[in-house]
Design a protein around this motif. Structure first.
Motif, PDB file in Angstrom:
ATOM      1  N   ARG A 183       0.831  -1.203   0.000  1.00 43.96           N
ATOM      2  CA  ARG A 183       0.000   0.000   0.000  1.00 43.96           C
ATOM      3  C   ARG A 183       0.867   1.254   0.000  1.00 43.96           C
ATOM      4  O   ARG A 183       0.564   2.236  -0.693  1.00 43.96           O
ATOM      5  CB  ARG A 183      -0.935  -0.009   1.205  1.00 43.96           C
ATOM      6  CG  ARG A 183      -1.919   1.156   1.206  1.00 43.96           C
ATOM      7  CD  ARG A 183      -2.946   1.028   2.309  1.00 43.96           C
ATOM      8  NE  ARG A 183      -2.334   0.906   3.629  1.00 43.96           N
ATOM      9  CZ  ARG A 183      -3.018   0.789   4.760  1.00 43.96           C
ATOM     10  NH1 ARG A 183      -4.343   0.741   4.729  1.00 43.96           N
ATOM     11  NH2 ARG A 183      -2.398   0.685   5.914  1.00 43.96           N
TER      12      ARG A 183
ATOM     13  N   THR B 177      -4.800  -0.421  -2.405  1.00 44.55           N
ATOM     14  CA  THR B 177      -5.597   0.539  -1.650  1.00 44.55           C
ATOM     15  C   THR B 177      -6.490  -0.243  -0.700  1.00 44.55           C
ATOM     16  O   THR B 177      -6.694  -1.450  -0.893  1.00 44.55           O
ATOM     17  CB  THR B 177      -6.441   1.431  -2.583  1.00 44.55           C
ATOM     18  OG1 THR B 177      -7.072   2.451  -1.815  1.00 44.55           O
ATOM     19  CG2 THR B 177      -7.503   0.617  -3.298  1.00 44.55           C
ATOM     20  N   SER B 178      -7.009   0.402   0.308  1.00 44.11           N
ATOM     21  CA  SER B 178      -7.847  -0.292   1.289  1.00 44.11           C
ATOM     22  C   SER B 178      -9.079   0.548   1.586  1.00 44.11           C
ATOM     23  O   SER B 178      -9.073   1.767   1.428  1.00 44.11           O
ATOM     24  CB  SER B 178      -7.077  -0.550   2.584  1.00 44.11           C
ATOM     25  OG  SER B 178      -6.695   0.674   3.191  1.00 44.11           O
TER      26      SER B 178
ATOM     27  N   TYR C  83      -8.731  -5.066   0.938  1.00 44.36           N
ATOM     28  CA  TYR C  83      -7.603  -4.564   0.155  1.00 44.36           C
ATOM     29  C   TYR C  83      -7.822  -4.934  -1.305  1.00 44.36           C
ATOM     30  O   TYR C  83      -8.317  -6.019  -1.626  1.00 44.36           O
ATOM     31  CB  TYR C  83      -6.293  -5.179   0.645  1.00 44.36           C
ATOM     32  CG  TYR C  83      -5.908  -4.733   2.029  1.00 44.36           C
ATOM     33  CD1 TYR C  83      -5.080  -3.627   2.220  1.00 44.36           C
ATOM     34  CD2 TYR C  83      -6.382  -5.404   3.153  1.00 44.36           C
ATOM     35  CE1 TYR C  83      -4.739  -3.209   3.498  1.00 44.36           C
ATOM     36  CE2 TYR C  83      -6.052  -4.989   4.435  1.00 44.36           C
ATOM     37  CZ  TYR C  83      -5.223  -3.889   4.593  1.00 44.36           C
ATOM     38  OH  TYR C  83      -4.891  -3.473   5.858  1.00 44.36           O
TER      39      TYR C  83
END
Length: 343
Positions: A297, A303-304, A313
């Motif tokens: 990340r 991205t989360s 995620y």
């Protein structure tokens, strides 16, 4: 003939997504008797064959006609977007015996000889015992067939919900519904399903539960009579790769760049997933996976976002491009015009 679901003004405000471990358990049981459903699930079928042979699934199969009614009380729409199996089976056990008897009688009538079978006669004579016995059978099926893989299944189902929730925000309900499956069409007030049998229902202000399913593939299923909320079950996205072990398809060039475990984490994210689901799939410690996710990340490869109490995620466009480039060529190429310079 097609099936029709008619929307009123209030129905647009009461549509929701849901995931149901109880539903997946029922459909896993059904899949064992449906060779047309086996295509994507061959690895799972091979793995559970011995354990499944020790289950007595005949009572459940008797209530699963290929065409016709299955008892709603045995698999009602989920209580919420993240209901647990324990919550759902508790609701089944709390079913009113007389209502369950009526619902079961309707299902038995769809299979020749089922009403007069030993099970049918016993259930209709003692519906309270029927509720206990069938709930026990479902719980045992859950423990053997579904629970060992639930982290993987739940991750895929939640990824489907996340994807279609974004599409709902982007294009609205009218355009989203036909995207769920090619057999669905929308004319502004009515959802038409090109399915076997004729069915028409006014939603009556209850709205519609939209529920992705792994084991229902290739079927689109609709129904549920009052008092349950109308529900549409559709095949989840990504089931083609559900049982594939990610480590077997990690490009070696990507391994050399990132290290084997970190590359495996990145390659495994064809669909969004949680830390625990990735750890389960890859056979790694959750703490190790979490550390790899943090690094990926920070490098803008992942991205989360939060979904309920969990964090999902997913790869960024850069992460996806990197994975594809290494898979195709074995080495990165910064000159490829297909990679946007804005990354």
């Amino acid at each position: 003939m097609p099936s029709l679901l008619r929307f009123g003004e209030d129905d647009f405000l009461r549509c929701r997504f849901a995931v149901s471990p109880l539903w997946e358990t029922q459909e896993a049981v059904r899949t064992l008797k449906r060779p047309d459903r086996h295509g994507y699930h061959a690895p799972w079928l091979r793995r559970i064959r011995t354990a499944a042979a020790g289950l007595d699934l005949a009572p459940l199969w008797l209530l699963m006609p290929r065409r016709g009614h299955s008892p709603d009380w045995l698999g009602p729409p989920p209580l919420g977007p993240a209901a647990t199996f324990e919550e759902e089976i508790a609701a089944v056990r709390a079913s009113d015996p007389e209502a369950a008897r009526e619902d079961t009688a309707r299902a038995l009538a769809c299979t020749q000889g089922a009403t007069e079978s030993a099970y049918g006669r016993a259930w209709l004579a003692d519906p309270a015992r029927m509720v206990r016995e069938l709930a026990d059978a479902l719980e045992e099926a859950w423990r053997v067939l579904v629970e060992p893989d639930w982290l993987r299944l739940r991750a895929l189902l939640e990824a489907d919900v996340a994807f279609h929730s974004r599409r709902l925000a982007e294009v609205g309900l009218g355009r989203l519904l036909p995207e769920l499956d090619a057999r669905l069409s929308w004319n502004g007030r009515t959802l038409t399903l090109a399915l076997h049998g004729e069915y028409a229902r006014d939603l009556g202000g209850q709205g519609l539960v939209l529920m992705p399913s792994v084991f229902s593939w290739p079927d689109v299923i609709t129904g549920f009579e009052p008092p349950w909320q109308p529900t549409l079950v559709y095949p989840a996205r990504g089931i083609a790769g559900l049982w594939t072990e990610p480590g077997a398809r990690v490009p070696e060039a990507l391994v050399r760049l990132l290290g084997r475990n970190r590359a495996a984490v990145l390659a495994a994210l064809d669909e969004p997933a949680t830390t625990s689901a990735l750890a389960h799939r890859l056979g790694l410690a959750a703490s190790s996976v979490s550390a790899h996710l943090t690094v990926l990340r920070a490098a803008s490869l992942l991205t989360s976002r939060r979904y309920g109490h969990q964090v999902l995620y997913e790869r960024t466009p850069l992460g996806t491009a990197l994975t594809i480039l290494y898979a195709q060529s074995g080495q990165p190429s910064i000159c490829r015009k297909s990679v946007p310079t804005s990354w």
